[in-house]
Design an enzyme around this catalytic site. Sequence first.
Site, PDB file in Angstrom:
ATOM      1  N   HIS A 190       0.833  -1.198   0.000  1.00 22.34           N
ATOM      2  CA  HIS A 190       0.000   0.000   0.000  1.00 22.34           C
ATOM      3  C   HIS A 190       0.874   1.257   0.000  1.00 22.34           C
ATOM      4  CE1 HIS A 190      -2.807  -3.000   1.716  1.00 22.34           C
ATOM      5  NE2 HIS A 190      -3.738  -2.287   1.119  1.00 22.34           N
ATOM      6  N   ASP A 262      -5.025  -5.946  -7.634  1.00 22.72           N
ATOM      7  CA  ASP A 262      -5.181  -5.305  -6.335  1.00 22.72           C
ATOM      8  C   ASP A 262      -5.387  -3.813  -6.598  1.00 22.72           C
ATOM      9  OD1 ASP A 262      -5.319  -4.982  -3.615  1.00 22.72           O
ATOM     10  OD2 ASP A 262      -3.408  -5.949  -3.173  1.00 22.72           O
TER      11      ASP A 262
END
Length: 509
Positions: A190, A262
């Site tokens: 992330h 993702d």
Amino acid sequence: MSDRHRTGAGEGLRRDIHTTLLPGFAGTSAPDWLLERLRDGLGGVCVFGPNIVDAEQLRGLNASLRDANPLAVIAIDEEGGDVTRLFYDRGAPYPGNAVLGRLDEPELTERVAREVGEALAATGCTVTFAPDIDANSNPDNPVIGVRSFGADPELVARHASAWVRGVQSTGVAASAKHFPGHGDTATDSHLALPVVDVSLDTLRERELVPFRAAIASGTRTIMTSHILLPQLDAEHPATLSPRILQGLLRGELGFEGVIVSDALDMKGASGVHGIPEAAVRALAAGCDLLCIGADNTDAQLSEIVDAVEAAVAAGRIPVERIAEAAARVRALSSDAPQIAAVAPVIEPVHDAEQLVAFAAAFEVTDAARSRLGSAPRLGTVVRVDTVANIAIGVAPWGPFAVPLVDESPAWFADAAVVPVSEGSPLGDASALAGPVLVVGKDLHRHAFAVDAIERLRSVRDDVVTVDMGWPSNDRAYADVSTFGASRLIGAALLAFVDAALAPETADVA
């Protein structure tokens, strides 16, 4: 602005491009721009915790989305553990993968996954981004940890198969993740681009074993990871790599379902190029459905659609690649179960015997048993609050989530709770009422948590530490390791401590 009035071949292409996109949105009802894009063929929506009030509201929200596009994918990150969206306000009533892996009863894993699927189907969700089938080979992994079934690839493979079977028996599609494996990382994708510098042979022996099992069990989708594997592709992270997606996943492993990226707002995917260019590269690499992220906007979608259309015009992506991806996405929800006509009950109930069974997954030192067994009650609970990764978010966790739903033991309700965090260190360790129970997650990875534990241990002998994350290999800061921090595991921890304390304390408030 809607693109519905474009005509001819361009209209068909733009509709197909729309079908490859899976944005999130802000709020608890669908904004007009989102509904309009769904009518124009948008592939679907990813629902996050802040979008959900309760089961009835989610059912109504999803009904509005599927009314706008009956083939829309309604995806959600419901892993049945620390990562929960259905129970973002109170913590999940499921055990989580690491506990299931330690119990190693595939039938139980299949049953839990079926419970998750039934709740999702009743509320109108069609895909869950689960199970996480990364083999967590690195105990310092900041983003996987207890989301994994374990470190052993064969064990992970057994439970990957069981979870896929269980959830898909309800009509909800599984999404095995994060291909080709995010378990051997010490970086959160992330926030940055992790590097896994291993050979293809090592991947075949370790990371790919669970993915082969999930594919053999019929997982309908697989989610990619934003990690760089330089021995396979030194330039592109897996999400953007044709060698990894088309060569390895489609070619060697023979996967024929939907490849989902993702979230492209993660730094590991778009930190260099930005989201529109990352979308172009992901589609060119072989992704079929692009998870954009959370709180997306109409303007962002327009930028992405325009960028992909320009890439097709420039010859960077064959129009057939877009059409192929769109066809796979449309087929994904074509047989989705009907949404329940009435408000669903989605909260499973667990009795005391089941809590004991889940607590059997815990690791407990003799010192912890001795200290708890000699205590009339606990004086202080030190709550160690570490910053959760973005996938977990701020959902209530562990025993601190239990009072939101159920009664808790009197000793827990009566104990002084002392919060400790990076910005709020522990005060005078000797001044706390004892005995002291320290509860946190991944304690060894946080210097402030290690400091607090060492200071407590240096001045007192009545400290019991509980790590509800993935402990270090030496268990140095974990007298009790629960391998999960869902609300259910929090309840199991309370039941375990209640039973371990001196007999006269075993009661509830």
